[in-house]
Design a protein around this motif. Sequence first.
Motif, PDB file in Angstrom:
ATOM      1  N   ALA A  92       1.040  -1.015   0.130  1.00 20.43           N
ATOM      2  CA  ALA A  92      -0.400   0.255   0.051  1.00 20.43           C
ATOM      3  C   ALA A  92       0.646   1.514  -0.128  1.00 20.43           C
ATOM      4  CB  ALA A  92      -1.244   0.336   1.386  1.00 20.43           C
ATOM      5  N   GLY A  93       2.167   1.502   0.469  1.00 22.65           N
ATOM      6  CA  GLY A  93       2.640   2.657   0.191  1.00 22.65           C
ATOM      7  C   GLY A  93       3.421   2.489  -0.779  1.00 22.65           C
ATOM      8  N   GLY A  94       3.905   1.079  -0.856  1.00 26.44           N
ATOM      9  CA  GLY A  94       4.108   2.002  -2.554  1.00 26.44           C
ATOM     10  C   GLY A  94       3.643   1.785  -3.993  1.00 26.44           C
ATOM     11  N   VAL A  95       1.956   1.826  -3.515  1.00 28.42           N
ATOM     12  CA  VAL A  95       1.153   2.585  -4.736  1.00 28.42           C
ATOM     13  C   VAL A  95       1.391   3.411  -4.369  1.00 28.42           C
ATOM     14  CG1 VAL A  95      -1.321   2.160  -4.718  1.00 28.42           C
ATOM     15  CG2 VAL A  95       0.089   0.005  -4.764  1.00 28.42           C
ATOM     16  N   ALA A  96       1.125   4.250  -2.820  1.00 29.59           N
ATOM     17  CA  ALA A  96       0.344   5.795  -2.466  1.00 29.59           C
ATOM     18  C   ALA A  96       1.874   6.360  -2.865  1.00 29.59           C
ATOM     19  CB  ALA A  96       0.439   5.890  -0.614  1.00 29.59           C
ATOM     20  N   GLY A  97       2.917   6.163  -2.552  1.00 30.46           N
ATOM     21  CA  GLY A  97       4.187   6.769  -2.744  1.00 30.46           C
ATOM     22  C   GLY A  97       4.133   7.024  -4.455  1.00 30.46           C
ATOM     23  N   ALA A  98       3.615   5.922  -5.266  1.00 34.20           N
ATOM     24  CA  ALA A  98       3.885   6.090  -6.413  1.00 34.20           C
ATOM     25  C   ALA A  98       2.750   6.107  -7.392  1.00 34.20           C
ATOM     26  CB  ALA A  98       3.689   4.668  -7.309  1.00 34.20           C
ATOM     27  N   ALA A  99       1.320   6.582  -6.725  1.00 28.39           N
ATOM     28  CA  ALA A  99       0.825   7.399  -6.851  1.00 28.39           C
ATOM     29  C   ALA A  99       1.031   9.273  -6.727  1.00 28.39           C
ATOM     30  CB  ALA A  99      -0.674   7.398  -6.285  1.00 28.39           C
ATOM     31  N   ILE A 100       1.504   9.511  -5.466  1.00 28.23           N
ATOM     32  CA  ILE A 100       1.888  11.112  -4.919  1.00 28.23           C
ATOM     33  C   ILE A 100       3.348  11.634  -6.327  1.00 28.23           C
ATOM     34  CG2 ILE A 100       3.363  12.304  -3.709  1.00 28.23           C
ATOM     35  CD1 ILE A 100       0.867  10.483  -1.502  1.00 28.23           C
ATOM     36  N   GLY A 101       4.115  10.591  -6.083  1.00 26.09           N
ATOM     37  CA  GLY A 101       5.348  10.510  -7.128  1.00 26.09           C
ATOM     38  C   GLY A 101       4.731  10.934  -8.410  1.00 26.09           C
ATOM     39  N   ALA A 102       3.600  10.221  -9.036  1.00 27.86           N
ATOM     40  CA  ALA A 102       3.231  10.358 -10.679  1.00 27.86           C
ATOM     41  C   ALA A 102       2.926  11.714 -10.730  1.00 27.86           C
ATOM     42  CB  ALA A 102       2.844   8.996 -10.987  1.00 27.86           C
ATOM     43  N   GLY A 103       2.974  12.290  -9.537  1.00 24.95           N
ATOM     44  CA  GLY A 103       2.117  14.413  -9.762  1.00 24.95           C
ATOM     45  C   GLY A 103       3.344  15.191 -10.417  1.00 24.95           C
TER      46      GLY A 103
END
Length: 130
Positions: A92-103
């Motif tokens: 979950a941390g990886g998915v959330a980090g990727a979503a925020i970093g994708a911005g």
Amino acid sequence: METEFYNDVPCSSIAVESIISVGTGGLIWGSCAGSYDAKKLGLTGIDRASFVAKTVGKYGFQCGLFAGIFSFTRCGVQRYRKKSDWVNALVAGGVAGAAIGAGTRNWKQVAVMTAFLSGFCAIADQSSAI
């Protein structure tokens, strides 16, 4: 007890609760940071109010977005795996980090943010279980 809670409540409800609580923390943090930064920039009047309002919204949105993605993903992974352990928080941390970093649209920042938040969330989840 946490396992029972996650099995009884829909993941969407858990995500909404997280968005509200962490998003509120982001709003409070944004009001402190916004007024501090506005003072540092020498803004007054309408310009200051506008700057603080934008900062409050930005911090509240970012914190709520992270909390919603993290809690929804963690709940879904936990239900899929039928286990309550640190792996759920890592994913979950990886998915959330990727979503925020994708911005940022910078793949290096996406990778760094994913790795950092994934590890941080797994450690935080493991330490809360102790």
